[in-house]
Enzyme design. Structure first.
Site, PDB file in Angstrom:
ATOM      1  N   ASP A  89      18.473 -83.644 -77.995  1.00 34.35           N
ATOM      2  CA  ASP A  89      19.516 -82.785 -78.128  1.00 34.35           C
ATOM      3  C   ASP A  89      18.925 -81.165 -78.567  1.00 34.35           C
ATOM      4  OD1 ASP A  89      21.996 -81.783 -78.546  1.00 34.35           O
ATOM      5  OD2 ASP A  89      22.290 -82.478 -80.516  1.00 34.35           O
ATOM      6  N   ASN A 109      28.650 -85.643 -69.878  1.00 35.76           N
ATOM      7  CA  ASN A 109      28.169 -84.147 -69.376  1.00 35.76           C
ATOM      8  C   ASN A 109      28.477 -83.621 -68.444  1.00 35.76           C
ATOM      9  OD1 ASN A 109      24.793 -85.083 -71.030  1.00 35.76           O
ATOM     10  ND2 ASN A 109      26.469 -83.862 -71.916  1.00 35.76           N
TER      11      ASN A 109
HETATM   12  C1  FPP Z   1      21.185 -81.921 -74.973  1.00 37.11           C
HETATM   13  O1  FPP Z   1      21.017 -80.445 -75.664  1.00 37.11           O
HETATM   14  C2  FPP Z   1      20.627 -81.975 -73.580  1.00 37.11           C
HETATM   15  C3  FPP Z   1      21.071 -82.396 -72.501  1.00 37.11           C
HETATM   16  C4  FPP Z   1      22.635 -82.810 -72.253  1.00 37.11           C
HETATM   17  C5  FPP Z   1      19.978 -82.563 -71.249  1.00 37.11           C
HETATM   18  C6  FPP Z   1      18.830 -83.077 -71.452  1.00 37.11           C
HETATM   19  C7  FPP Z   1      18.084 -82.924 -70.251  1.00 37.11           C
HETATM   20  C8  FPP Z   1      16.821 -82.586 -70.209  1.00 37.11           C
HETATM   21  C9  FPP Z   1      15.914 -82.585 -71.461  1.00 37.11           C
HETATM   22  C10 FPP Z   1      16.168 -82.305 -68.711  1.00 37.11           C
HETATM   23  C11 FPP Z   1      15.952 -83.520 -68.143  1.00 37.11           C
HETATM   24  C12 FPP Z   1      15.187 -84.579 -68.439  1.00 37.11           C
HETATM   25  C13 FPP Z   1      14.140 -85.460 -68.207  1.00 37.11           C
HETATM   26  C14 FPP Z   1      13.973 -86.664 -68.494  1.00 37.11           C
HETATM   27  C15 FPP Z   1      13.321 -84.647 -67.146  1.00 37.11           C
HETATM   28  P1  FPP Z   1      22.284 -79.633 -75.280  1.00 37.11           P
HETATM   29  O2  FPP Z   1      22.484 -78.875 -74.299  1.00 37.11           O
HETATM   30  O3  FPP Z   1      23.718 -80.281 -75.736  1.00 37.11           O
HETATM   31  O4  FPP Z   1      22.020 -78.610 -76.643  1.00 37.11           O
HETATM   32  P2  FPP Z   1      22.791 -77.845 -77.644  1.00 37.11           P
HETATM   33  O5  FPP Z   1      23.477 -79.000 -78.385  1.00 37.11           O
HETATM   34  O6  FPP Z   1      22.012 -76.840 -78.370  1.00 37.11           O
HETATM   35  O7  FPP Z   1      23.807 -77.129 -76.783  1.00 37.11           O
END
Ligand code: FPP
Length: 244
Positions: A28, A76
């Site tokens: 996150d 998501n």
């Molecule tokens: C949460 O941060 C992250 C996600 C919903 C996506 C995670 C995806 C990756 C790290 C990319 C692909 C993964 C792999 C395994 C190659 P957020 O967007 O909710 O952050 P925020 O809370 O700061 O908005």
């Protein structure tokens, strides 16, 4: 049940001591990481994906046997179209890269989640990894894509009901065999960067006795040192599993 294993000698990173057999991570904070730098959210996901590679390599080197990461939840899909497609493209890119190295490096890559809703090219790559997994033993990375803990439990219950023999009863071990995580020991340590103290529908069944480590640091900033800190904290915990 053996929950830790003691490393026989110092690992490549020079650490000694006990490491959890299974670490799970809620990746996150990508969006906030990008915002703080004046970058689009998608740049945060690119940095997050790159950090996944770095942390997965570290976990393998220090003797963790299973790493499970939350990459995309069933919720998501509500995000902006360009953000969703960026994450899907990143997943495709890293899956392809993994496919090329899995056999050489002894890495199993398992996808937890409902892949029927994924773009076709991604679903095809998942099929390829399934095939390679049959030939590989070693470090196992589980990537949760279109995953939700409740959805997983409902799907498992439905499948059990469809397949059960008349009069058969259900116990915990049998039910666990219907989850995406069938055959994988439960996570010992769940790490959540990004400051929130929530489970967010992640491994609801499997984390019943996991220790949770929360940190305010954002996922793309998480380093090997942070993983060491989480493991040291975990090592200091006394786990009783409901006993005294
Ligand atoms: C949460 O941060 C992250 C996600 C919903 C996506 C995670 C995806 C990756 C790290 C990319 C692909 C993964 C792999 C395994 C190659 P957020 O967007 O909710 O952050 P925020 O809370 O700061 O908005």
């Amino acid at each position: 049940m053996k929950l830790f294993h003691r490393l026989k000698k110092q690992d490549m990173a020079g650490r000694a001591g006990r490491v959890p057999r299974h670490i799970a991570i809620i990746m996150d904070g990508n969006g906030r990481w990008a915002k703080r730098r004046g970058l689009p959210r998608t740049a945060g996901h690119s940095a997050g994906a790159e950090n996944f590679r770095r942390i997965a390599t570290y976990c393998k080197n220090i003797g963790v046997k299973y790493l499970t990461v939350y990459a995309f939840s069933t919720e998501n899909w509500k995000r902006a179209e360009d953000e969703v497609s960026t994450i899907m493209n990143l997943l495709g890119k890293y899956l392809l890269e993994a496919i090329e190295k899995m056999e050489r490096d002894g890495i199993k890559l398992v996808i937890f989640g409902d892949i029927t809703r994924l773009p076709r090219n991604l679903a095809e790559l998942v099929d390829v990894t399934r095939d390679i997994n049959k030939r590989v033993e070693g470090f196992q990375v589980n990537v949760c894509i279109n995953y939700g803990g409740r959805d997983e439990i409902i799907k498992a219950a439905e499948r059990w009901a469809r397949e059960k023999r008349p009069g058969s009863t259900l116990d915990e071990d049998t039910f666990a065999g219907y989850l995406y995580s069938a055959g994988v020991p439960d996570p010992d340590l769940v790490i959540r960067p990004g400051g929130e103290k929530r489970i967010s529908n992640f491994l609801l069944w499997q984390s019943a006795y996991a220790e949770y480590y929360f940190t305010d640091r954002l996922w793309p900033d998480i380093t090997e040192k942070d993983i060491d800190r989480a493991i040291e904290w975990f090592d200091s915990r006394e786990r009783r599993f409901g006993g005294i």
